[in-house]
Design a protein around this motif. Structure first.
Motif, PDB file in Angstrom:
ATOM      1  N   HIS A 114       0.394   7.991   9.763  1.00  0.00           N
ATOM      2  CA  HIS A 114      -0.207   6.708   9.400  1.00  0.00           C
ATOM      3  C   HIS A 114       0.877   5.719   9.031  1.00  0.00           C
ATOM      4  O   HIS A 114       1.837   6.075   8.362  1.00  0.00           O
ATOM      5  N   TYR A 115       0.700   4.468   9.458  1.00  0.00           N
ATOM      6  CA  TYR A 115       1.591   3.397   9.033  1.00  0.00           C
ATOM      7  C   TYR A 115       0.806   2.476   8.106  1.00  0.00           C
ATOM      8  O   TYR A 115      -0.310   2.067   8.430  1.00  0.00           O
ATOM      9  N   SER A 116       1.372   2.143   6.970  1.00  0.00           N
ATOM     10  CA  SER A 116       0.738   1.216   6.046  1.00  0.00           C
ATOM     11  C   SER A 116       1.432  -0.140   6.128  1.00  0.00           C
ATOM     12  O   SER A 116       2.631  -0.244   5.889  1.00  0.00           O
ATOM     13  N   ALA A 117       0.671  -1.166   6.460  1.00  0.00           N
ATOM     14  CA  ALA A 117       1.244  -2.516   6.575  1.00  0.00           C
ATOM     15  C   ALA A 117       1.631  -3.076   5.209  1.00  0.00           C
ATOM     16  O   ALA A 117       2.445  -3.992   5.115  1.00  0.00           O
ATOM     17  N   GLU A 118       1.032  -2.533   4.133  1.00  0.00           N
ATOM     18  CA  GLU A 118       1.430  -2.896   2.778  1.00  0.00           C
ATOM     19  C   GLU A 118       2.395  -1.842   2.270  1.00  0.00           C
ATOM     20  O   GLU A 118       2.203  -0.654   2.524  1.00  0.00           O
ATOM     21  N   LYS A 119       3.416  -2.280   1.514  1.00  0.00           N
ATOM     22  CA  LYS A 119       4.321  -1.295   0.933  1.00  0.00           C
ATOM     23  C   LYS A 119       3.532  -0.411  -0.026  1.00  0.00           C
ATOM     24  O   LYS A 119       2.804  -0.906  -0.884  1.00  0.00           O
ATOM     25  N   LEU A 120       3.672   0.887   0.141  1.00  0.00           N
ATOM     26  CA  LEU A 120       2.942   1.838  -0.691  1.00  0.00           C
ATOM     27  C   LEU A 120       3.611   1.961  -2.055  1.00  0.00           C
ATOM     28  O   LEU A 120       4.833   1.911  -2.164  1.00  0.00           O
ATOM     29  N   GLY A 121       2.793   2.114  -3.091  1.00  0.00           N
ATOM     30  CA  GLY A 121       3.335   2.479  -4.398  1.00  0.00           C
ATOM     31  C   GLY A 121       3.833   3.906  -4.353  1.00  0.00           C
ATOM     32  O   GLY A 121       3.478   4.676  -3.447  1.00  0.00           O
ATOM     33  N   LYS A 122       4.674   4.239  -5.334  1.00  0.00           N
ATOM     34  CA  LYS A 122       5.293   5.558  -5.382  1.00  0.00           C
ATOM     35  C   LYS A 122       4.247   6.676  -5.275  1.00  0.00           C
ATOM     36  O   LYS A 122       4.456   7.682  -4.603  1.00  0.00           O
ATOM     37  N   THR A 123       3.101   6.470  -5.940  1.00  0.00           N
ATOM     38  CA  THR A 123       2.077   7.527  -5.975  1.00  0.00           C
ATOM     39  C   THR A 123       1.148   7.449  -4.769  1.00  0.00           C
ATOM     40  O   THR A 123       0.307   8.326  -4.571  1.00  0.00           O
TER      41      THR A 123
END
Lengths: 239, 239
Positions: A114-123
């Motif tokens: 999966h690619y997330s267009a929003e930067k993911l939080g650490k968790t």
């Protein structure tokens, strides 16, 4: 620079009239806009190969992953990020027909599922991280109806590298395999120098350690000789 | 170059006698000798900050992940690869005492749980890939008995970035947070320009888009003013 131009002018134009497609560099497989999976390839060997092909008179298209290398003179360059983009660029490059495909890029085997267009939080980063297998560029180009006459693939390995390399050749349909030993820090991936073994059918030829551009020129000389030898049509290897 | 030296000579030496530790670049978290997890940080902003600190008369130690940047004059540089190495280098740097810690590196939150010293075959890569949380460098330095008087942390975010940044500040114990919006391709990570917001307590100050070295100089000027203001001891924020 002058020496380079002189050398280029003096070089036998053994690849004149040939269209050569070269891939170089790593690919970057994004997790989100900041993070990703990648590898240590600097692109230097691929760029040196593109340069050596241009020196030998070929029309060269270089498809490269993210790198800090400068485009060699006379080379047409296309930048890509991921393995999927690199494959798409290579397939597009097969019209008009390519004579020689030199697959030097260190293409990532996997990308994140999966690619997330929003930067993911650490968790928010999935742990464990699900991966999906990337398309194999050499195998896909080999299976294409517009398959180049010659496919030269590179194999990097830390142990038992010749055996791994020839297995890789058989699996993918490459005519010639160039095997690198990446166990040594001072050679190969990310380093200035390189050494390799050229495997074609039963033949093995070792090119000892030298600069990446010298290795590219040696390699091209061997390949040109091989390609012009009447008994070694690519079809012989793949009935 | 001359302009740079002049500018440096003319700069007010607002950080004279201060020891500054700067981190820069990405970290590389290896899966095997070729593959790894990383991020898009170029190191440029961190190197610019180190340069601006040196221009302001500070003694600067720069701890950097893999980057192609050149070391600014007057800066002592140490190269590291992984987050764990970066933390170890930062803790070693706390003797003699550091006055200001500028944590600009984009430290990977995770590393692969297992490292293979042999390059893994395509089918040997664990899928899904198990990850382990990396140590938090800012939080660890904050909790150290030798905590620098000032800790400046950077936060990159694609949305709602000021809120995320101040939450990050509270969590880690940084005195000042510099928030970057990384949604835009032409600024921040990997780009030549940058813009940011400085958050200290209830105060927010925006530095509009400019080159990374100009941003570093602006930022340093603001920080110097802040650090020398009597009412803003770092202890106020952390009782």
């Amino acid at each position: 620079r002058l020496v380079g131009e002189l050398r280029s002018a003096l070089a036998e134009k053994t690849l004149r009239g040939q269209r050569v497609l070269v891939t170089a560099g790593p690919t970057w497989e994004a997790i989100d806009p900041a993070r990703g999976l990648s590898n240590h390839a600097s692109g230097r060997q691929g760029f040196a190969l593109a340069q050596a092909c241009a020196e030998a008179g070929a029309e060269v298209l270089l498809v490269t992953g993210p790198t800090h290398e400068h485009t060699p003179p006379g080379v047409l360059r296309q930048d890509v990020i991921s393995a999927e983009e690199m494959l798409a660029a290579c397939l597009r490059a097969l019209d008009p027909p390519v004579d020689i495909f030199i697959a030097n890029a260190a293409v990532a085997d996997h990308r994140p599922s999966h690619y997330s267009a929003e930067k993911l939080g650490k968790t928010e980063i999935p742990n464990p991280l699900p991966l999906r297998l990337n398309p194999d560029i050499v195998a896909t180009v080999h299976q294409d109806p517009r398959r180049p006459r010659w496919i030269v693939a590179f194999a990097a390995a830390t142990q038992d590298h010749l055996a791994m390399a020839s297995a890789k050749a058989r699996r993918k349909g490459a005519d010639v395999i160039v095997a690198n030993d990446i166990t040594r820090n001072d050679m190969g991936m990310g380093a200035a120098d390189n050494a390799c073994s050229i495997l074609q059918g039963e033949r093995v030829l070792h090119i000892p350690r030298c600069s990446k551009i010298d290795l590219a020129r040696h390699l091209l000389r061997h390949l040109s000789a091989l390609f012009s030898r009447p008994g070694t049509e690519s079809e012989d290897l793949h009935e």
